[in-house]
Design a protein around this motif. Structure first.
Motif, PDB file in Angstrom:
ATOM      1  N   GLY A 145     -21.090  -0.206 -64.809  1.00  0.00           N
ATOM      2  CA  GLY A 145     -21.579  -1.253 -65.689  1.00  0.00           C
ATOM      3  C   GLY A 145     -21.746  -0.749 -67.103  1.00  0.00           C
ATOM      4  O   GLY A 145     -21.640   0.444 -67.374  1.00  0.00           O
ATOM      5  N   MET A 148     -26.057  -3.751 -71.831  1.00  0.00           N
ATOM      6  CA  MET A 148     -25.923  -4.814 -72.835  1.00  0.00           C
ATOM      7  C   MET A 148     -27.106  -4.829 -73.805  1.00  0.00           C
ATOM      8  O   MET A 148     -26.936  -5.065 -74.987  1.00  0.00           O
ATOM      9  N   SER A 155     -33.978  -4.896 -71.527  1.00  0.00           N
ATOM     10  CA  SER A 155     -34.495  -6.107 -70.909  1.00  0.00           C
ATOM     11  C   SER A 155     -35.923  -6.392 -71.361  1.00  0.00           C
ATOM     12  O   SER A 155     -36.628  -5.501 -71.835  1.00  0.00           O
ATOM     13  N   THR A 184     -30.485  -4.681 -69.296  1.00  0.00           N
ATOM     14  CA  THR A 184     -29.555  -5.696 -68.808  1.00  0.00           C
ATOM     15  C   THR A 184     -28.182  -5.042 -68.721  1.00  0.00           C
ATOM     16  O   THR A 184     -27.690  -4.483 -69.701  1.00  0.00           O
ATOM     17  N   ILE A 204     -24.093  -5.433 -67.402  1.00  0.00           N
ATOM     18  CA  ILE A 204     -22.988  -6.251 -66.912  1.00  0.00           C
ATOM     19  C   ILE A 204     -22.133  -5.321 -66.065  1.00  0.00           C
ATOM     20  O   ILE A 204     -21.725  -4.246 -66.508  1.00  0.00           O
ATOM     21  N   TRP A 205     -21.940  -5.724 -64.805  1.00  0.00           N
ATOM     22  CA  TRP A 205     -21.274  -4.882 -63.822  1.00  0.00           C
ATOM     23  C   TRP A 205     -19.785  -5.183 -63.730  1.00  0.00           C
ATOM     24  O   TRP A 205     -19.327  -6.249 -64.137  1.00  0.00           O
ATOM     25  N   GLU A 213     -21.004  -9.565 -62.514  1.00  0.00           N
ATOM     26  CA  GLU A 213     -22.409  -9.969 -62.437  1.00  0.00           C
ATOM     27  C   GLU A 213     -23.227  -9.258 -63.500  1.00  0.00           C
ATOM     28  O   GLU A 213     -22.888  -8.157 -63.942  1.00  0.00           O
ATOM     29  N   THR A 214     -24.317  -9.895 -63.894  1.00  0.00           N
ATOM     30  CA  THR A 214     -25.255  -9.314 -64.848  1.00  0.00           C
ATOM     31  C   THR A 214     -26.614  -9.221 -64.168  1.00  0.00           C
ATOM     32  O   THR A 214     -27.020 -10.152 -63.474  1.00  0.00           O
ATOM     33  N   SER A 215     -27.302  -8.091 -64.361  1.00  0.00           N
ATOM     34  CA  SER A 215     -28.625  -7.942 -63.762  1.00  0.00           C
ATOM     35  C   SER A 215     -29.507  -7.050 -64.621  1.00  0.00           C
ATOM     36  O   SER A 215     -29.013  -6.230 -65.402  1.00  0.00           O
ATOM     37  N   ASP A 216     -30.812  -7.236 -64.473  1.00  0.00           N
ATOM     38  CA  ASP A 216     -31.794  -6.372 -65.121  1.00  0.00           C
ATOM     39  C   ASP A 216     -32.146  -5.269 -64.130  1.00  0.00           C
ATOM     40  O   ASP A 216     -32.514  -5.561 -62.992  1.00  0.00           O
TER      41      ASP A 216
END
Length: 74
Positions: free
Chosen positions: A38, A41, A44, A51, A53-54, A58-61
């Motif tokens: 990832g 970005m 968070s 944050t 982006i994989w 998908e994006t996750s914190d």
């Protein structure tokens, strides 16, 4: 860790995964996560999280303890 860094899931996070956790994460195998990369970005709003982006889109914190930097941006 800063914006633009290339990251992967840490060994700590991978070691904590169980069958129940795998189901929570869309039935992906641990090997899928091991191969995933990832890009940071931003920082968070959640404490000590970034944050990400994989590579699967998908994006996750994610808490910084669960990330390993592969390549630092300049």
């Amino acid at each position: 860790m800063k914006v633009g860094d290339l990251v992967k899931w840490s060994v700590t996070w991978l070691a904590g995964c169980t069958d129940r956790a795998e189901k929570r994460y869309h039935n992906q195998s641990i090997e899928t996560y091991r191969k995933q990369v990832g890009v940071v970005m931003n920082k968070s709003k959640m404490v000590s999280c970034y944050t990400i982006i994989w590579s699967n889109g998908e994006t996750s914190d994610v808490h910084r303890d669960y990330l390993e930097v592969l390549d630092e941006s300049r």
